[in-house]
Write a protein that holds these residues in place. Structure first.
Motif, mmCIF file in Angstrom:
data_model
loop_
_atom_site.group_PDB
_atom_site.id
_atom_site.type_symbol
_atom_site.label_atom_id
_atom_site.label_comp_id
_atom_site.label_asym_id
_atom_site.label_seq_id
_atom_site.Cartn_x
_atom_site.Cartn_y
_atom_site.Cartn_z
ATOM 1 N N PHE A 10 0.751 -1.051 -0.102
ATOM 2 C CA PHE A 10 0.128 0.180 0.042
ATOM 3 C C PHE A 10 0.885 1.302 0.006
ATOM 4 N N VAL A 11 1.894 1.409 0.825
ATOM 5 C CA VAL A 11 2.972 2.329 1.038
ATOM 6 C C VAL A 11 3.585 2.737 -0.260
ATOM 7 N N ALA A 12 4.043 1.674 -0.935
ATOM 8 C CA ALA A 12 4.859 1.770 -2.126
ATOM 9 C C ALA A 12 3.982 2.108 -3.223
ATOM 10 N N GLU A 13 2.727 1.619 -3.402
ATOM 11 C CA GLU A 13 1.774 2.002 -4.556
ATOM 12 C C GLU A 13 1.457 3.820 -4.166
ATOM 13 N N LYS A 14 1.350 4.222 -3.119
ATOM 14 C CA LYS A 14 0.938 5.567 -2.731
ATOM 15 C C LYS A 14 2.169 6.301 -2.955
ATOM 16 N N VAL A 15 3.414 6.034 -2.475
ATOM 17 C CA VAL A 15 4.712 6.739 -2.830
ATOM 18 C C VAL A 15 4.919 6.934 -4.374
ATOM 19 N N ALA A 16 4.469 5.812 -5.083
ATOM 20 C CA ALA A 16 4.742 5.691 -6.574
ATOM 21 C C ALA A 16 3.683 6.886 -7.211
ATOM 22 N N GLU A 17 2.728 6.911 -6.693
ATOM 23 C CA GLU A 17 1.608 7.882 -7.252
ATOM 24 C C GLU A 17 1.753 9.296 -6.905
ATOM 25 N N ILE A 18 2.851 9.701 -6.064
ATOM 26 C CA ILE A 18 2.967 11.156 -5.785
ATOM 27 C C ILE A 18 3.565 11.747 -6.955
ATOM 28 N N GLU A 19 3.058 12.948 -7.243
ATOM 29 C CA GLU A 19 3.378 13.632 -8.305
ATOM 30 C C GLU A 19 4.922 14.226 -7.963
ATOM 31 N N THR A 20 5.529 14.523 -9.074
ATOM 32 C CA THR A 20 6.971 14.777 -8.648
ATOM 33 C C THR A 20 7.285 15.940 -9.733
ATOM 34 N N PRO A 21 8.276 16.670 -9.645
ATOM 35 C CA PRO A 21 8.497 17.983 -10.210
ATOM 36 C C PRO A 21 9.142 17.391 -11.790
ATOM 37 N N THR A 22 8.755 18.161 -12.724
ATOM 38 C CA THR A 22 9.212 17.930 -13.989
ATOM 39 C C THR A 22 10.219 18.733 -14.527
ATOM 40 N N ALA A 23 11.127 18.729 -15.704
ATOM 41 C CA ALA A 23 12.112 19.853 -15.954
ATOM 42 C C ALA A 23 12.388 19.249 -17.734
ATOM 43 N N ASP A 24 12.688 20.396 -18.252
ATOM 44 C CA ASP A 24 12.950 20.436 -19.749
ATOM 45 C C ASP A 24 14.359 21.424 -19.999
ATOM 46 N N VAL A 25 15.287 21.042 -20.723
ATOM 47 C CA VAL A 25 16.360 21.935 -21.011
ATOM 48 C C VAL A 25 15.824 22.723 -22.274
ATOM 49 N N THR A 26 15.674 24.192 -22.001
ATOM 50 C CA THR A 26 14.973 24.993 -22.883
ATOM 51 C C THR A 26 16.105 25.613 -23.762
ATOM 52 N N ASP A 27 17.268 25.673 -23.504
ATOM 53 C CA ASP A 27 18.469 26.442 -24.506
ATOM 54 C C ASP A 27 19.893 26.190 -23.910
ATOM 55 N N VAL A 28 20.750 26.076 -24.564
ATOM 56 C CA VAL A 28 22.056 26.095 -24.445
ATOM 57 C C VAL A 28 22.837 27.142 -25.371
ATOM 58 N N ASP A 29 23.579 27.890 -24.594
ATOM 59 C CA ASP A 29 24.288 29.004 -25.476
ATOM 60 C C ASP A 29 25.534 29.496 -24.900
#
Length: 158
Positions: A10-29
């Motif tokens: 139960f705990v493992a399933e609930k932890v897996a469902e926790i929303e996490t931050p997302t990220a993208d590389v937008t530019d390299v200059d």
């Protein structure tokens, strides 16, 4: 023992469902040119889904060119992510001139280097603990031309 196994599941399933931050590389200059080398700047857009800020523990990076690791490093404690917002995080990558000279065969006539930049954004999320977002981007880094070098030295910047 059955009850303990069910609780763990139960705990493992609930932890897996926790929303996490997302990220993208937008530019390299290119950010800066100095006697020591060239500093490139990767801009990373990070979305924090939580209502509270999250501390970023560290940012690790590796720049690869021609299938070789060129430079790598870590940035300890670069700040925090604002709650319920996108935060732009900058990752400066300093490349010494001698490394660029070793890549001359890849530079070619167009005066750029094909690269792969791998970034690990590690943050401390309550309940989950340390969580790393792996990012990778590929592209071409333009090297400064002689005109860029002249402009830099002519303006008094180093």
């Amino acid at each position: 023992m059955d009850l303990l196994d069910k609780a763990k599941t139960f705990v493992a399933e609930k932890v897996a469902e926790i929303e996490t931050p997302t990220a993208d590389v937008t530019d390299v200059d290119m950010k800066d040119f100095s006697r020591e080398g060239i500093t490139y700047n990767a801009k990373v857009s990070v979305n924090n889904p939580y209502s509270h800020s999250i501390p970023i523990c560290q940012i690790s990076y590796t720049l690869k060119c021609a299938e070789r690791d060129i430079v790598s490093g870590t940035i300890p404690d670069p700040g925090s992510l604002v709650g319920n917002e996108k935060t732009m995080v900058e990752v400066p990558v300093k490349v010494p001139h001698n490394v660029l000279l070793n890549l001359m065969k890849d530079i070619g006539a167009d005066w750029d280097i094909d690269y792969q930049l791998d970034i690990g954004l590690t943050m401390n999320i309550p309940v989950v603990g340390n969580y790393t977002i792996p990012l990778s981007t590929k592209g071409e880094i333009k090297l400064p031309s002689f005109w860029d070098l002249w402009k830099t030295s002519g303006s008094g910047e180093t």
